[in-house]
Design a protein around this motif. Structure first.
Motif, mmCIF file in Angstrom:
data_model
loop_
_atom_site.group_PDB
_atom_site.id
_atom_site.type_symbol
_atom_site.label_atom_id
_atom_site.label_comp_id
_atom_site.label_asym_id
_atom_site.label_seq_id
_atom_site.Cartn_x
_atom_site.Cartn_y
_atom_site.Cartn_z
ATOM 1 N N ALA A 91 46.712 36.408 47.995
ATOM 2 C CA ALA A 91 45.613 37.365 48.073
ATOM 3 C C ALA A 91 44.731 37.214 46.847
ATOM 4 C CB ALA A 91 46.165 38.789 48.153
ATOM 5 N N ALA A 92 43.423 37.062 47.063
ATOM 6 C CA ALA A 92 42.502 36.825 45.954
ATOM 7 C C ALA A 92 41.397 37.875 45.922
ATOM 8 C CB ALA A 92 41.889 35.434 46.064
ATOM 9 N N ASP A 93 41.170 38.411 44.740
ATOM 10 C CA ASP A 93 40.084 39.359 44.496
ATOM 11 C C ASP A 93 39.067 38.662 43.601
ATOM 12 O OD1 ASP A 93 38.418 41.465 43.719
ATOM 13 O OD2 ASP A 93 39.873 42.225 42.242
ATOM 14 N N VAL A 94 37.937 38.280 44.189
ATOM 15 C CA VAL A 94 36.866 37.633 43.428
ATOM 16 C C VAL A 94 35.827 38.701 43.088
ATOM 17 C CG1 VAL A 94 35.038 35.898 43.469
ATOM 18 C CG2 VAL A 94 37.240 35.427 44.577
ATOM 19 N N GLY A 95 35.695 39.010 41.811
ATOM 20 C CA GLY A 95 34.725 39.994 41.369
ATOM 21 C C GLY A 95 33.499 39.340 40.757
ATOM 22 N N ALA A 96 32.590 40.153 40.254
ATOM 23 C CA ALA A 96 31.381 39.607 39.637
ATOM 24 C C ALA A 96 31.715 38.761 38.414
ATOM 25 C CB ALA A 96 30.440 40.743 39.248
ATOM 26 N N SER A 97 32.759 39.160 37.681
ATOM 27 C CA SER A 97 33.075 38.445 36.448
ATOM 28 C C SER A 97 34.552 38.093 36.303
ATOM 29 C CB SER A 97 32.647 39.291 35.238
ATOM 30 O OG SER A 97 33.299 40.560 35.259
ATOM 31 N N HIS A 98 35.352 38.329 37.339
ATOM 32 C CA HIS A 98 36.775 38.043 37.231
ATOM 33 C C HIS A 98 37.328 37.508 38.546
ATOM 34 C CE1 HIS A 98 37.197 41.867 39.414
ATOM 35 N NE2 HIS A 98 38.370 41.378 39.801
ATOM 36 N N VAL A 99 38.499 36.889 38.481
ATOM 37 C CA VAL A 99 39.236 36.485 39.675
ATOM 38 C C VAL A 99 40.698 36.876 39.472
ATOM 39 C CG1 VAL A 99 39.943 34.601 41.185
ATOM 40 C CG2 VAL A 99 37.701 34.514 40.071
ATOM 41 N N ARG A 100 41.263 37.562 40.446
ATOM 42 C CA ARG A 100 42.680 37.921 40.429
ATOM 43 C C ARG A 100 43.330 37.303 41.660
ATOM 44 N NH1 ARG A 100 45.480 42.362 38.175
ATOM 45 N NH2 ARG A 100 43.477 43.257 37.573
ATOM 46 N N VAL A 101 44.422 36.579 41.472
ATOM 47 C CA VAL A 101 45.152 35.962 42.576
ATOM 48 C C VAL A 101 46.585 36.475 42.535
ATOM 49 C CG1 VAL A 101 45.855 33.812 43.680
ATOM 50 C CG2 VAL A 101 43.716 33.900 42.381
ATOM 51 N N ALA A 102 47.071 36.970 43.666
ATOM 52 C CA ALA A 102 48.421 37.527 43.722
ATOM 53 C C ALA A 102 49.218 36.888 44.848
ATOM 54 C CB ALA A 102 48.362 39.041 43.927
ATOM 55 N N LEU A 103 50.504 36.803 44.639
ATOM 56 C CA LEU A 103 51.445 36.403 45.677
ATOM 57 C C LEU A 103 52.135 37.675 46.164
ATOM 58 C CD1 LEU A 103 52.758 33.839 47.022
ATOM 59 C CD2 LEU A 103 54.607 34.125 45.364
ATOM 60 N N THR A 104 52.084 37.925 47.471
ATOM 61 C CA THR A 104 52.681 39.133 48.022
ATOM 62 C C THR A 104 53.619 38.780 49.172
ATOM 63 O OG1 THR A 104 51.186 39.698 49.863
ATOM 64 C CG2 THR A 104 50.412 40.209 47.635
ATOM 65 N N VAL A 110 53.162 43.214 45.777
ATOM 66 C CA VAL A 110 52.770 42.164 44.840
ATOM 67 C C VAL A 110 54.010 41.632 44.126
ATOM 68 C CG1 VAL A 110 51.430 41.601 42.778
ATOM 69 C CG2 VAL A 110 50.456 43.102 44.527
ATOM 70 N N LEU A 111 54.225 40.319 44.237
ATOM 71 C CA LEU A 111 55.384 39.669 43.638
ATOM 72 C C LEU A 111 55.049 39.061 42.282
ATOM 73 C CD1 LEU A 111 56.616 37.868 46.893
ATOM 74 C CD2 LEU A 111 57.343 40.101 46.010
ATOM 75 N N SER A 112 53.865 38.486 42.164
ATOM 76 C CA SER A 112 53.389 37.920 40.903
ATOM 77 C C SER A 112 51.889 37.738 41.014
ATOM 78 C CB SER A 112 54.085 36.579 40.603
ATOM 79 O OG SER A 112 53.865 35.651 41.651
ATOM 80 N N GLU A 113 51.224 37.571 39.876
ATOM 81 C CA GLU A 113 49.766 37.448 39.917
ATOM 82 C C GLU A 113 49.224 36.761 38.678
ATOM 83 O OE1 GLU A 113 47.684 41.271 39.755
ATOM 84 O OE2 GLU A 113 49.486 42.156 38.909
ATOM 85 N N ARG A 114 47.991 36.289 38.800
ATOM 86 C CA ARG A 114 47.246 35.707 37.694
ATOM 87 C C ARG A 114 45.843 36.291 37.698
ATOM 88 N NH1 ARG A 114 48.733 30.274 35.755
ATOM 89 N NH2 ARG A 114 50.874 29.818 36.428
ATOM 90 N N ARG A 115 45.268 36.442 36.511
ATOM 91 C CA ARG A 115 43.906 36.968 36.410
ATOM 92 C C ARG A 115 43.138 36.183 35.355
ATOM 93 N NH1 ARG A 115 40.300 40.281 33.963
ATOM 94 N NH2 ARG A 115 39.211 41.856 35.230
ATOM 95 N N ALA A 116 41.873 35.917 35.627
ATOM 96 C CA ALA A 116 41.038 35.195 34.674
ATOM 97 C C ALA A 116 39.630 35.778 34.670
ATOM 98 C CB ALA A 116 40.982 33.706 35.025
ATOM 99 N N GLU A 117 38.993 35.732 33.499
ATOM 100 C CA GLU A 117 37.585 36.106 33.403
ATOM 101 C C GLU A 117 36.787 34.894 33.875
ATOM 102 O OE1 GLU A 117 36.527 39.149 32.643
ATOM 103 O OE2 GLU A 117 38.641 39.706 32.478
ATOM 104 N N LYS A 118 36.316 34.941 35.114
ATOM 105 C CA LYS A 118 35.617 33.793 35.710
ATOM 106 C C LYS A 118 34.456 34.330 36.533
ATOM 107 C CE LYS A 118 36.770 29.312 37.670
ATOM 108 N NZ LYS A 118 36.484 28.659 36.378
ATOM 109 N N PRO A 119 33.230 34.196 36.056
ATOM 110 C CA PRO A 119 32.075 34.733 36.773
ATOM 111 C C PRO A 119 31.885 34.087 38.144
ATOM 112 C CG PRO A 119 31.499 34.196 34.508
ATOM 113 C CD PRO A 119 32.845 33.597 34.763
ATOM 114 N N LYS A 137 50.362 27.406 42.013
ATOM 115 C CA LYS A 137 51.258 27.630 40.875
ATOM 116 C C LYS A 137 52.148 28.854 41.108
ATOM 117 C CE LYS A 137 48.233 25.465 37.438
ATOM 118 N NZ LYS A 137 47.315 25.696 36.290
ATOM 119 N N LEU A 138 51.577 29.905 41.675
ATOM 120 C CA LEU A 138 52.374 31.102 41.954
ATOM 121 C C LEU A 138 53.480 30.794 42.962
ATOM 122 C CD1 LEU A 138 49.580 33.843 42.165
ATOM 123 C CD2 LEU A 138 51.319 33.603 40.381
ATOM 124 N N LEU A 139 53.143 30.014 43.983
ATOM 125 C CA LEU A 139 54.151 29.622 44.965
ATOM 126 C C LEU A 139 55.258 28.797 44.309
ATOM 127 C CD1 LEU A 139 51.920 28.660 48.016
ATOM 128 C CD2 LEU A 139 53.769 30.348 48.057
#
Length: 406
Positions: A91-104, A110-119, A137-139
């Motif tokens: 599951a990926a949340d692409v925002g205006a200035s961030h990206v969050r990717v989670a494995l559920t 939510v089992l694990s996740e990664r977040r980055a400041e990425k416009p 990588k999460l998998l």
């Protein structure tokens, strides 16, 4: 559990054994243990038919044995239930200035996740490339093989044609208009890919996790922009062209001389978004460049920031009062980065909504802050995938794949 019936439903009599198994599975999605006898009594199907379909579902891994029921004599009957860990979802949340990717899992946990400041302005290849690589990588870190991936759900900060997953003239996403998001992701991860507007999936995530009994809910995201996800009669409402809920460009009375980035004047977003409030405060000599600065200032007791947030809440409430009169929700959830200001915005919203809307529409209305918080979007993106792959047709496909693999 549904009430027992002596006659099988039309859905359960659908032609084809896999179709019947897919329909039967829908009774198991509540996660409660069932016996074969209970399913036969509830559906009206022959016990031998139910047993065959249950065996198919057990083979697929979507259903697992969970012990035995009490016996009325003889061998105790086995109980079985939906196995949410049978497949994983990205599951990926692409925002205006961030990206969050989670494995559920299939329940959206939510089992694990990664977040980055990425416009998002970096463009679709860069942003989606990060989503795909983070997902892989999460998998790998979880020890789950890619062939156990059920699908990928993605939320984008702009209008999306849901049927194709392509962004449609998104105002803050240069290079994304018409981009084949699904095709790009499937080059690396050949699974179902579902794409929607971010606030729509936030509404799905919030409801699934915290308001499953509520059929009429509005989720309001207040951040870089302002939008809403509309759930009416239990269904997400996207509108004819996927733009339902775009509250940010509804005109507010006090903004007649404020120009919005869309070219119109008086838009709610130009008055009450994080950037708009920060711009107003900067004009008053307060050091604020973004919505996060405003939230921090209010948390530290800055009176000008608190007053500005209260007024932003009133502006939002002006638009929401019309929504309440039109849609009659039972719950309004405020989320997004500016919701971290909590009571200050909430006070302004409540002040206007309860004043402008008729008592009949507000007697049982609850206006609350998001409980899912920053995870609302990834939880909703996971729900988007689960609703697809656990539908009767989706389960049929999984059963067919299991049979072919065997």
């Amino acid at each position: 559990m549904t009430s027992p019936s002596n006659a099988p439903s039309a859905a359960l009599e659908a032609s084809g054994s896999l179709a019947r198994a897919g329909d039967l599975f829908q009774l198991l999605r509540d996660g409660k243990p069932w016996t074969r006898a209970e399913l036969a009594m509830t559906t009206g199907l022959a016990r031998s038919t139910v047993a065959g379909k249950v065996d198919l579902l057990l083979t697929s891994g979507l259903v697992v044995s969970v012990g035995e029921a009490l016996s009325s004599g003889g061998r105790p009957p086995s109980r079985f239930a939906f196995h949410a860990q049978a497949r994983a979802v990205l599951a990926a949340d692409v925002g205006a200035s961030h990206v969050r990717v989670a494995l559920t899992d299939l329940n959206g946990e939510v089992l694990s996740e990664r977040r980055a400041e990425k416009p998002v302005a970096e463009g679709p290849e860069a942003v989606l490339g990060y989503v795909v690589e983070s997902g892989k990588k999460l998998l790998a870190e979880s020890g789950r093989p890619e062939n156990r991936l059920a699908g990928v759900g993605i939320g984008l900060p702009g209008p999306v044609e849901h049927a194709t997953g392509r962004p449609v003239k998104p105002p803050i996403m240069p290079g994304w208009d018409g981009f084949d998001v699904v095709g790009f992701v499937q080059r690396t991860l050949p699974v179902p890919v579902l794409v929607d507007n971010d606030v729509n999936i936030m509404a799905l995530g919030e409801r699934a996790a915290y308001w499953p009994e509520v059929d009429d809910l509005l989720f309001i995201k207040v951040a870089t922009g302002i939008g809403s996800g509309i759930i009416s009669s239990g269904q997400l409402q996207r509108g004819a062209d996927g733009t339902a809920g775009d509250l940010g460009h509804v005109r507010v009375a006090r903004g007649s001389d404020v120009v919005c980035r869309c070219g119109n004047v008086g838009c709610l977003e130009a008055l009450a978004s994080g950037g708009a409030v920060a711009l107003f405060l900067a004009g008053q000599g307060v050091e604020a460049q973004a919505g996060a600065d405003v939230v921090d200032l209010a948390a530290n007791g800055n009176l000008a920031a608190i007053q500005a947030l209260r007024q932003a809440g009133r502006d939002i409430g002006e638009v929401l009062a019309t929504c309440v009169n039109l849609l009659n929700p039972s719950v309004i959830v405020l989320g997004g980065s500016m919701a971290a200001a909590g009571d200050h915005i909430m006070a302004g919203v409540r002040e206007v909504v309860y004043h402008r809307s008729p008592p009949l529409a507000t007697t049982n209305l609850r206006i609350v802050l998001s409980r899912a918080g920053e995870r609302a979007a990834v939880m909703g993106a996971s729900q988007l995938v689960s609703q697809h792959v656990l539908s009767p047709a989706g389960v049929e496909a999984a059963l067919a794949a299991t049979a072919n693999a065997g």
